[in-house]
Design an enzyme around this catalytic site. Structure first.
Site, PDB file in Angstrom:
ATOM      1  N   ALA A  99       3.786   0.442  -3.868  1.00 39.40           N
ATOM      2  CA  ALA A  99       2.329   0.494  -3.823  1.00 39.40           C
ATOM      3  C   ALA A  99       2.151   1.738  -3.123  1.00 39.40           C
ATOM      4  CB  ALA A  99       1.764  -0.751  -3.175  1.00 39.40           C
ATOM      5  N   CYS A 100       0.797   2.191  -3.200  1.00 46.33           N
ATOM      6  CA  CYS A 100       0.267   3.207  -2.357  1.00 46.33           C
ATOM      7  C   CYS A 100       0.246   2.974  -0.773  1.00 46.33           C
ATOM      8  CB  CYS A 100      -1.085   3.424  -2.691  1.00 46.33           C
ATOM      9  SG  CYS A 100      -1.427   4.174  -4.482  1.00 46.33           S
ATOM     10  N   PRO A 101       0.444   3.939  -0.071  1.00 47.44           N
ATOM     11  CA  PRO A 101       0.669   5.301  -0.543  1.00 47.44           C
ATOM     12  C   PRO A 101       2.100   5.958  -0.719  1.00 47.44           C
ATOM     13  CG  PRO A 101       0.217   5.275   1.612  1.00 47.44           C
ATOM     14  CD  PRO A 101       0.485   4.021   1.407  1.00 47.44           C
TER      15      PRO A 101
END
Lengths: 407, 77
Positions: B14-16
């Site tokens: 998942a981001c970032p």
């Protein structure tokens, strides 16, 4: 590296609500349609957590969910998707060129639905901290990374306040810099009262960003009070800018007409100043920018592109033929003068069957074909020979004139 | 030396994280090299291309599967 060349009927630039709707209309009209989106299909709407005012969804929907449905529907009609950005365009003439980093697309019609991009504050140091270094434009993207931290939100519109509230689920503190006097915000009243009641949200009124600072990464936002000019340094881990959008129209500069802010100017048929080039959605100069209005624009642009392509085909395949001379009678069904001439034209048609192809073009329905012939008024007769217009008769249209012209 | 193509697997991340990994990886590549970042988090579709274009690189994205993408970055400087 030599670029690939591919041919399409329609190329749509931008995959937001307007572009996807245009795609649905073009795809459904069986046009070979390509949609180019530079990042995530769905456009600006995917940045919105909750869409409550798009009809048909009484329980609301997230922007991403709604746009996924649009995307699925466009795919159902065989719209092809290419996820890259457009480097340049050449829009004059019948074959239009849309160029990306690896491919040259040749197309009959172009629909510009590129929307906008986030506006920057223009404050000192801003360029140094964009995206990965602390300044963000997407709470959905970067909220989780700010768990337990202090963040700033700049702006007080719907996006700023709604995203700010979303951020409070992760961050310890969300500081909002608002341009206006205490208690005044640009967002809707519901969002405003919820935000003011949120214990994790703090408001600093009458301020704008003066400077962004930090060692490599953003550490401090220096706000300036608009009334006192006093500078107020605020320690933050990240800063989210929600101060509006500017249109993505740089590549159309000096090609398409735009207003002072760079929004494209169209008529109500979404036509730009270049034939076969349409614009739809937030990229246009328009009164209300919403998913609901983008859908309307997209439908009109898609339909317009289809009509334009059909007209081009009629023009080439029926009118500009070189197997026999042609006579095009440009008329207007509501004009008595035009109607009076019709028997003369029809008599001539009957007498010259197999020798001269007679075509009647009603400009009341559409002026497109007449314009391609270089004819802007009716009644008028255009004579075609060897696939070219060789004579236009505007005054004193009669059998003798036509016969003289043909011979 | 011929330009090389390097694959970076960020599936399931998942981001970032994908953006940070992309940044790091790209510093190890030479001008003209191509980095192909595999992602399945839609938010990385926003921040990776935005960042890479801001840096001046060429970017193209291929949808490999439903909800799975390859971000193709050509390092230009």
């Amino acid at each position: 590296m030599k670029k690939k060349v591919e041919q399409y009927d329609v190329v749509i630039i931008g995959g937001g609500a307007a572009g996807l709707t245009a795609g649905i209309y073009c795809g459904r009209a069986r046009l070979k349609t390509l949609l180019i989106e530079k990042s995530l299909v769905g456009g600006l709407a995917t940045y919105t957590n909750e869409i409550e005012n798009y009809p048909g969804f009484p329980d609301g929907a997230t922007g991403l969910e709604l746009m996924n449905l649009f995307h699925k529907q466009a795919k159902k009609f065989d719209v092809r998707f290419k996820l890259t950005d457009v480097k340049s365009v050449r829009l004059e003439g019948e074959t239009k060129i849309v160029e990306t980093f690896r491919t040259i697309y040749e197309t009959k019609a172009v629909i510009v639905a590129g929307g906008g991009k986030p506006r920057l504050t223009g404050a000192k140091g801003e360029e140094d901290y964009l995206y990965d270094k602390g300044i963000s434009f997407c709470a959905t993207c970067d909220a989780a990374a700010n768990t337990g931290k202090t963040v700033m939100v700049v702006g007080s519109g719907d996006a700023a306040i709604e995203e700010g509230m979303f951020l409070t689920k992760f961050a310890d503190k969300v500081i909002v810099s608002v341009l206006h006097d205490e208690g005044r915000m640009d967002c809707n009243e519901i969002a405003k009262s919820e935000a003011l009641a949120n214990p994790k949200m703090e408001f600093i009124w009458n301020t704008v960003v003066d400077e962004f600072t930090g060692e490599g990464r953003l550490e401090e936002v220096i706000l300036r009070n608009l009334k006192t000019d006093a500078l107020l340094p605020v320690k933050v881990d990240a800063c989210f800018l929600f101060i509006g959008y500017i249109p993505n129209t740089e590549i159309f500069k000096d090609i398409l007409n735009m207003n002072n802010s760079g929004y494209l100017i169209t008529n109500e048929k979404m036509e730009t100043n270049i034939e076969g080039v349409f614009a739809a959605g937030d990229v246009r100069d328009k009164f209300l920018k919403q998913v609901a209005t983008a859908v309307g624009d997209g439908a009109i642009a898609g339909y317009g592109a289809e009509k334009y392509i059909a007209e081009s085909e009629t023009f080439h395949n029926q009118i500009m033929q070189d197997d026999m001379p042609g006579l095009v009678f440009v008329w207007n069904a509501v004009d008595p003068k035009c109607r009076d001439l019709m028997p003369i034209i029809e008599k001539y048609e009957a007498e010259n069957q197999g020798k001269v192809r007679v075509i009647k073009v009603d400009i009341y329905k559409s002026a497109g074909i007449a314009n391609r012939l270089g004819v802007f008024e009716a009644p008028c007769v255009a004579m075609i020979k060897d696939g070219k217009v060789f004579k236009i008769i505007k005054d004193r249209i009669c059998e003798d004139e036509i016969i003289a012209a043909i011979e | 030396m011929m330009a090389q193509e390097v694959l970076l697997d960020c599936l399931g991340e998942a981001c970032p994280v994908p953006l940070v990994k992309t940044e790091k990886k790209l510093t190890t590549l030479a001008v003209g090299d191509i980095l192909v970042v595999q992602i399945d988090h839609s938010c990385a579709m926003k921040n990776i291309p935005e960042w890479a274009r801001k840096e001046g690189h060429n970017v193209e994205i291929e949808e490999v599967d439903d909800g799975e993408w390859e971000v193709i970055i050509e390092k230009v400087k």
